[in-house]
Scaffold this motif. Structure first.
Motif, short mmCIF file in Angstrom:
data_model
loop_
_atom_site.label_atom_id
_atom_site.label_comp_id
_atom_site.label_asym_id
_atom_site.label_seq_id
_atom_site.Cartn_x
_atom_site.Cartn_y
_atom_site.Cartn_z
N LEU A 12 41.52 71.30 -26.76
CA LEU A 12 41.15 72.74 -26.67
C LEU A 12 40.99 73.13 -25.30
N TYR A 13 40.90 71.94 -24.36
CA TYR A 13 40.35 72.49 -23.05
C TYR A 13 41.56 72.00 -22.02
N LEU A 14 41.67 72.78 -20.82
CA LEU A 14 42.37 72.31 -19.63
C LEU A 14 41.50 71.84 -18.66
N ILE A 15 42.19 71.01 -17.70
CA ILE A 15 41.33 70.57 -16.44
C ILE A 15 42.27 70.99 -15.36
N VAL A 16 41.92 71.88 -14.55
CA VAL A 16 42.50 72.53 -13.39
C VAL A 16 42.01 72.53 -12.28
N LEU A 29 47.45 79.20 -17.23
CA LEU A 29 47.41 77.64 -16.78
C LEU A 29 47.86 76.34 -17.59
N SER A 30 48.12 75.53 -17.00
CA SER A 30 48.51 74.20 -17.78
C SER A 30 47.50 73.13 -17.39
N ASP A 31 47.39 72.18 -18.42
CA ASP A 31 46.54 71.02 -18.05
C ASP A 31 47.01 70.31 -16.75
N ALA A 32 45.93 69.90 -15.83
CA ALA A 32 46.28 69.09 -14.84
C ALA A 32 46.92 69.85 -13.54
N GLU A 33 46.96 71.21 -13.71
CA GLU A 33 47.63 72.29 -12.56
C GLU A 33 46.95 72.01 -11.50
N SER A 34 47.34 72.29 -10.23
CA SER A 34 46.67 72.22 -9.16
C SER A 34 46.86 73.69 -8.65
N ILE A 35 45.94 74.72 -8.23
CA ILE A 35 46.43 75.89 -7.64
C ILE A 35 45.97 75.91 -6.18
N SER A 43 43.73 79.69 -20.97
CA SER A 43 43.23 80.54 -19.83
C SER A 43 44.23 81.03 -18.74
N ARG A 44 43.94 81.72 -18.11
CA ARG A 44 44.66 82.51 -17.00
C ARG A 44 44.04 82.10 -15.61
N LEU A 45 45.06 82.21 -14.69
CA LEU A 45 44.24 82.10 -13.17
C LEU A 45 43.16 82.92 -12.84
N VAL A 46 43.27 84.02 -13.34
CA VAL A 46 42.13 84.87 -13.06
C VAL A 46 40.68 84.27 -13.63
N ASP A 47 40.74 83.65 -14.97
CA ASP A 47 39.57 83.02 -15.35
C ASP A 47 39.17 81.99 -14.49
N LEU A 48 40.13 81.32 -13.94
CA LEU A 48 39.86 80.27 -13.22
C LEU A 48 39.27 80.75 -11.71
N ILE A 49 39.63 81.81 -11.29
CA ILE A 49 39.13 82.23 -9.76
C ILE A 49 37.38 82.68 -10.16
N VAL A 50 37.30 83.53 -11.32
CA VAL A 50 36.07 83.90 -11.78
C VAL A 50 35.18 82.62 -11.96
N LYS A 51 35.46 81.61 -12.51
CA LYS A 51 34.74 80.47 -12.63
C LYS A 51 34.45 79.74 -11.49
N ALA A 52 35.39 79.75 -10.37
CA ALA A 52 35.21 79.11 -9.04
C ALA A 52 34.52 80.06 -8.18
N ILE A 71 39.13 80.21 -1.58
CA ILE A 71 38.17 80.21 -3.04
C ILE A 71 36.90 79.87 -2.60
N LYS A 72 35.75 80.49 -3.41
CA LYS A 72 34.38 80.43 -2.95
C LYS A 72 33.97 79.10 -3.36
N GLN A 73 34.43 78.48 -4.43
CA GLN A 73 33.89 77.07 -4.93
C GLN A 73 35.08 76.22 -5.31
N PRO A 74 35.88 75.68 -4.27
CA PRO A 74 36.90 74.83 -4.72
C PRO A 74 36.64 73.81 -5.43
N GLY A 75 37.43 73.59 -6.39
CA GLY A 75 36.89 72.08 -7.00
C GLY A 75 38.02 72.10 -8.46
N VAL A 76 37.35 71.04 -9.34
CA VAL A 76 38.21 70.97 -10.63
C VAL A 76 37.26 71.44 -11.73
N TYR A 77 38.05 72.18 -12.54
CA TYR A 77 37.28 73.06 -13.63
C TYR A 77 37.74 72.76 -14.99
#
Length: 154
Positions: free
Chosen positions: A20-24, A69-75, A42-51, A30-36
């Motif tokens: 049910l989840y992706l790890i990206v 987004l896809s699981d194990a992707e690196s942006i 989810s879309r890239l915009v969701d990841l940007i907000v979370k970061a 980005i303000k808080q680079p990392g793994v989320y």
């Protein structure tokens, strides 16, 4: 209290379910680079907000914030003035009938299991078109569309 079963009852095996989840990962401007961890779909915009959002010097013209987004992707988010490799000489396409396991895993959304499924499929029937990727277990229409510009068939 833990659920107890009787020794005479057969153990129930749950069928594998899609996560049910992706790890990206996100890095760069980005303000808080990392793994989320984000919900599937989810879309890239969701990841940007979370970061924490983009930095002021980020070049958001070079990223597609609507991308799925896809699981194990690196942006990687570039800074203004930085050029991402996009010309044909720098972009390396993957040939579906000759690529090794590790090379297939460099493709977005293709982990060890899907890469192995591609190898098994092509041993039985070599690819004659990119569209045949949709016949491989675990590769749906969305993954096919994401892979289409990155692969080819000789």
């Amino acid at each position: 209290m833990p659920l107890q079963t009787h020794p005479t009852e057969p153990a129930q095996q749950d069928e594998p379910q899609e996560s049910l989840y992706l790890i990206v990962e996100i890095k760069g401007a980005i303000k808080q680079p990392g793994v989320y961890e984000l919900p599937n779909g989810s879309r890239l915009v969701d990841l940007i907000v979370k970061a924490g959002g983009l930095l002021a010097e980020s070049d958001n013209k070079q990223i597609n914030q609507a991308a799925l987004l896809s699981d194990a992707e690196s942006i990687y988010v570039p800074v203004i003035g930085e050029t991402l490799a996009v010309n044909e000489e720098e972009e390396k396409l993957v040939e579906l009938n000759t690529a090794e396991l590790a090379e297939l895993q460099t493709l977005p959304g293709i982990g060890p299991a899907k890469a192995q499924a591609i190898l098994v499929f092509r041993e039985q029937t070599p690819f004659t078109s990119i569209e045949e990727l949709s016949l491989v277990d675990g590769i749906g229409d969305k993954t096919l569309e994401r892979l289409r510009p990155l692969v080819y068939v000789k």
